[in-house]
Design a protein around this motif. Structure first.
Motif, PDB file in Angstrom:
ATOM      1  N   LYS A   1       0.846  -1.191   0.000  1.00 45.79           N
ATOM      2  CA  LYS A   1       0.000   0.000   0.000  1.00 45.79           C
ATOM      3  C   LYS A   1       0.879   1.238   0.000  1.00 45.79           C
ATOM      4  O   LYS A   1       1.910   1.276   0.683  1.00 45.79           O
ATOM      5  CB  LYS A   1      -0.921  -0.002   1.216  1.00 45.79           C
ATOM      6  CG  LYS A   1      -1.907  -1.160   1.211  1.00 45.79           C
ATOM      7  CD  LYS A   1      -2.843  -1.081   2.383  1.00 45.79           C
ATOM      8  CE  LYS A   1      -3.845  -2.221   2.349  1.00 45.79           C
ATOM      9  NZ  LYS A   1      -4.842  -2.109   3.409  1.00 45.79           N
ATOM     10  N   ILE A   2       0.448   2.235  -0.772  1.00 44.69           N
ATOM     11  CA  ILE A   2       1.193   3.495  -0.884  1.00 44.69           C
ATOM     12  C   ILE A   2       0.221   4.645  -0.654  1.00 44.69           C
ATOM     13  O   ILE A   2      -0.887   4.647  -1.196  1.00 44.69           O
ATOM     14  CB  ILE A   2       1.847   3.636  -2.281  1.00 44.69           C
ATOM     15  CG1 ILE A   2       2.750   2.447  -2.574  1.00 44.69           C
ATOM     16  CG2 ILE A   2       2.602   4.951  -2.389  1.00 44.69           C
ATOM     17  CD1 ILE A   2       3.308   2.409  -3.972  1.00 44.69           C
ATOM     18  N   ARG A   3       0.663   5.616   0.142  1.00 49.40           N
ATOM     19  CA  ARG A   3      -0.137   6.816   0.376  1.00 49.40           C
ATOM     20  C   ARG A   3       0.790   8.015   0.440  1.00 49.40           C
ATOM     21  O   ARG A   3       1.995   7.876   0.647  1.00 49.40           O
ATOM     22  CB  ARG A   3      -0.949   6.697   1.665  1.00 49.40           C
ATOM     23  CG  ARG A   3      -0.115   6.695   2.922  1.00 49.40           C
ATOM     24  CD  ARG A   3      -0.987   6.740   4.168  1.00 49.40           C
ATOM     25  NE  ARG A   3      -0.209   6.549   5.375  1.00 49.40           N
ATOM     26  CZ  ARG A   3       0.384   7.531   6.050  1.00 49.40           C
ATOM     27  NH1 ARG A   3       0.280   8.771   5.632  1.00 49.40           N
ATOM     28  NH2 ARG A   3       1.078   7.265   7.135  1.00 49.40           N
ATOM     29  N   ARG A   4       0.225   9.175   0.228  1.00 47.25           N
ATOM     30  CA  ARG A   4       0.980  10.404   0.446  1.00 47.25           C
ATOM     31  C   ARG A   4       1.139  10.593   1.945  1.00 47.25           C
ATOM     32  O   ARG A   4       0.292  10.172   2.730  1.00 47.25           O
ATOM     33  CB  ARG A   4       0.267  11.587  -0.186  1.00 47.25           C
ATOM     34  CG  ARG A   4       0.265  11.510  -1.691  1.00 47.25           C
ATOM     35  CD  ARG A   4      -0.318  12.760  -2.301  1.00 47.25           C
ATOM     36  NE  ARG A   4      -0.168  12.708  -3.738  1.00 47.25           N
ATOM     37  CZ  ARG A   4      -1.156  12.912  -4.589  1.00 47.25           C
ATOM     38  NH1 ARG A   4      -2.352  13.206  -4.151  1.00 47.25           N
ATOM     39  NH2 ARG A   4      -0.940  12.840  -5.888  1.00 47.25           N
TER      40      ARG A   4
ATOM     41  N   ARG B   1      -3.658   5.350  -1.127  1.00 45.32           N
ATOM     42  CA  ARG B   1      -4.142   5.791  -2.433  1.00 45.32           C
ATOM     43  C   ARG B   1      -3.946   4.702  -3.484  1.00 45.32           C
ATOM     44  O   ARG B   1      -4.725   4.570  -4.411  1.00 45.32           O
ATOM     45  CB  ARG B   1      -3.407   7.061  -2.851  1.00 45.32           C
ATOM     46  CG  ARG B   1      -3.898   7.635  -4.163  1.00 45.32           C
ATOM     47  CD  ARG B   1      -3.255   8.959  -4.433  1.00 45.32           C
ATOM     48  NE  ARG B   1      -3.814   9.988  -3.585  1.00 45.32           N
ATOM     49  CZ  ARG B   1      -4.657  10.929  -4.014  1.00 45.32           C
ATOM     50  NH1 ARG B   1      -5.022  10.942  -5.267  1.00 45.32           N
ATOM     51  NH2 ARG B   1      -5.107  11.846  -3.202  1.00 45.32           N
ATOM     52  N   TRP B   2      -2.884   3.912  -3.366  1.00 40.19           N
ATOM     53  CA  TRP B   2      -2.584   2.839  -4.307  1.00 40.19           C
ATOM     54  C   TRP B   2      -2.388   1.536  -3.547  1.00 40.19           C
ATOM     55  O   TRP B   2      -1.747   1.504  -2.498  1.00 40.19           O
ATOM     56  CB  TRP B   2      -1.321   3.146  -5.114  1.00 40.19           C
ATOM     57  CG  TRP B   2      -1.410   4.360  -5.954  1.00 40.19           C
ATOM     58  CD1 TRP B   2      -1.996   4.473  -7.186  1.00 40.19           C
ATOM     59  CD2 TRP B   2      -0.909   5.662  -5.644  1.00 40.19           C
ATOM     60  NE1 TRP B   2      -1.880   5.752  -7.650  1.00 40.19           N
ATOM     61  CE2 TRP B   2      -1.215   6.518  -6.726  1.00 40.19           C
ATOM     62  CE3 TRP B   2      -0.231   6.201  -4.563  1.00 40.19           C
ATOM     63  CZ2 TRP B   2      -0.870   7.848  -6.755  1.00 40.19           C
ATOM     64  CZ3 TRP B   2       0.115   7.540  -4.585  1.00 40.19           C
ATOM     65  CH2 TRP B   2      -0.205   8.343  -5.676  1.00 40.19           C
TER      66      TRP B   2
ATOM     67  N   ALA C   1       5.875  -1.981  -8.667  1.00 40.91           N
ATOM     68  CA  ALA C   1       6.156  -0.677  -9.260  1.00 40.91           C
ATOM     69  C   ALA C   1       4.849   0.088  -9.375  1.00 40.91           C
ATOM     70  O   ALA C   1       3.813  -0.486  -9.710  1.00 40.91           O
ATOM     71  CB  ALA C   1       6.807  -0.827 -10.628  1.00 40.91           C
ATOM     72  N   GLN C   2       4.900   1.384  -9.102  1.00 39.56           N
ATOM     73  CA  GLN C   2       3.711   2.221  -9.171  1.00 39.56           C
ATOM     74  C   GLN C   2       4.076   3.585  -9.748  1.00 39.56           C
ATOM     75  O   GLN C   2       5.022   4.213  -9.289  1.00 39.56           O
ATOM     76  CB  GLN C   2       3.105   2.400  -7.774  1.00 39.56           C
ATOM     77  CG  GLN C   2       1.893   3.291  -7.739  1.00 39.56           C
ATOM     78  CD  GLN C   2       0.736   2.724  -8.531  1.00 39.56           C
ATOM     79  OE1 GLN C   2       0.393   1.563  -8.381  1.00 39.56           O
ATOM     80  NE2 GLN C   2       0.132   3.531  -9.371  1.00 39.56           N
ATOM     81  N   HIS C   3       3.318   4.031 -10.752  1.00 38.86           N
ATOM     82  CA  HIS C   3       3.463   5.388 -11.287  1.00 38.86           C
ATOM     83  C   HIS C   3       2.791   6.348 -10.316  1.00 38.86           C
ATOM     84  O   HIS C   3       1.662   6.101  -9.880  1.00 38.86           O
ATOM     85  CB  HIS C   3       2.784   5.513 -12.642  1.00 38.86           C
ATOM     86  CG  HIS C   3       3.516   4.828 -13.742  1.00 38.86           C
ATOM     87  ND1 HIS C   3       3.344   5.164 -15.060  1.00 38.86           N
ATOM     88  CD2 HIS C   3       4.419   3.834 -13.747  1.00 38.86           C
ATOM     89  CE1 HIS C   3       4.099   4.402 -15.814  1.00 38.86           C
ATOM     90  NE2 HIS C   3       4.758   3.580 -15.035  1.00 38.86           N
ATOM     91  N   VAL C   4       3.476   7.440 -10.007  1.00 35.86           N
ATOM     92  CA  VAL C   4       2.921   8.483  -9.149  1.00 35.86           C
ATOM     93  C   VAL C   4       3.141   9.824  -9.829  1.00 35.86           C
ATOM     94  O   VAL C   4       4.015   9.947 -10.696  1.00 35.86           O
ATOM     95  CB  VAL C   4       3.556   8.462  -7.741  1.00 35.86           C
ATOM     96  CG1 VAL C   4       3.212   7.186  -7.002  1.00 35.86           C
ATOM     97  CG2 VAL C   4       5.053   8.643  -7.814  1.00 35.86           C
TER      98      VAL C   4
ATOM     99  N   TYR D   1       6.048  10.006   0.217  1.00 38.71           N
ATOM    100  CA  TYR D   1       5.120   8.880   0.190  1.00 38.71           C
ATOM    101  C   TYR D   1       5.489   7.900   1.291  1.00 38.71           C
ATOM    102  O   TYR D   1       6.666   7.739   1.623  1.00 38.71           O
ATOM    103  CB  TYR D   1       5.164   8.169  -1.163  1.00 38.71           C
ATOM    104  CG  TYR D   1       4.666   9.017  -2.304  1.00 38.71           C
ATOM    105  CD1 TYR D   1       3.311   9.065  -2.617  1.00 38.71           C
ATOM    106  CD2 TYR D   1       5.541   9.766  -3.078  1.00 38.71           C
ATOM    107  CE1 TYR D   1       2.848   9.841  -3.655  1.00 38.71           C
ATOM    108  CE2 TYR D   1       5.082  10.553  -4.123  1.00 38.71           C
ATOM    109  CZ  TYR D   1       3.737  10.580  -4.397  1.00 38.71           C
ATOM    110  OH  TYR D   1       3.267  11.358  -5.424  1.00 38.71           O
ATOM    111  N   VAL D   2       4.487   7.232   1.826  1.00 40.07           N
ATOM    112  CA  VAL D   2       4.686   6.188   2.823  1.00 40.07           C
ATOM    113  C   VAL D   2       4.258   4.872   2.194  1.00 40.07           C
ATOM    114  O   VAL D   2       3.161   4.761   1.638  1.00 40.07           O
ATOM    115  CB  VAL D   2       3.871   6.479   4.099  1.00 40.07           C
ATOM    116  CG1 VAL D   2       4.053   5.355   5.104  1.00 40.07           C
ATOM    117  CG2 VAL D   2       4.279   7.810   4.702  1.00 40.07           C
TER     118      VAL D   2
END
Length: 157
Positions: free
Chosen positions: A86-89, A96-97, A108-111, A118-119
């Motif tokens: 999990k990824i969040r600002r 968020r992702w 891998a995640q596009h931001v 990001y955390v």
């Protein structure tokens, strides 16, 4: 007591052979002509629309982006498959992702590009070590400056 039964014979389906040397029926020629006419009129009357649709079909990543790339490692320092990441600002509370690690333990995640923290953390629910202890991962903080790639690792303990 006897039951009355009727025998029915199935009809054999007939195979139809279409000779390809014969011309297509008239209505199929009409549909083809109308389609070609519409394509031609789009190119002639609205070249900007036709060009933009052709260019956007092959290049759909016109916007700049940053990439967060990482690997999920197990307690034995082997990559772990199928862990939810999990990824969040940093200034937000909810993720968020959400994505999963692949067979190499990678994700891998596009931001969006730009200065942002990001955390990232792994939801290791259902994963246990060899001793039967539940695995947990600490959250990792990542900083993005522009359209760049940042590599990180998540270690399950």
């Amino acid at each position: 007591m006897r039951r009355c039964t009727r025998r029915t014979t199935k009809k054999k389906s007939k195979t139809v052979i279409f000779n390809r040397s014969t011309p297509l029926p008239r209505f199929e020629w009409v549909y083809g002509t109308v389609f070609l006419g519409l394509c031609f009129s789009t190119v002639v009357c609205r070249p900007d629309l036709a060009a933009s649709s052709l260019l956007s079909a092959g290049n759909h990543h016109n916007k700049p982006y940053a990439v967060i790339f990482g690997t999920v490692w197990g307690p034995d320092d082997h990559p772990v498959y199928g862990v939810k990441v999990k990824i969040r600002r940093e200034n937000e509370k909810k993720a968020r992702w959400e994505l999963y690690s692949d067979h190499n333990g990678e994700f891998a995640q596009h931001v969006p590009p730009g200065k942002q923290d990001y955390v990232i953390w792994a939801d290791a629910t259902g994963y246990k070590s060899a001793s039967g202890k539940r695995l947990e991962a600490e959250a990792v903080k990542v900083h993005i400056d522009a359209d760049e790639r940042v590599d990180t690792g998540l270690h399950l303990k």
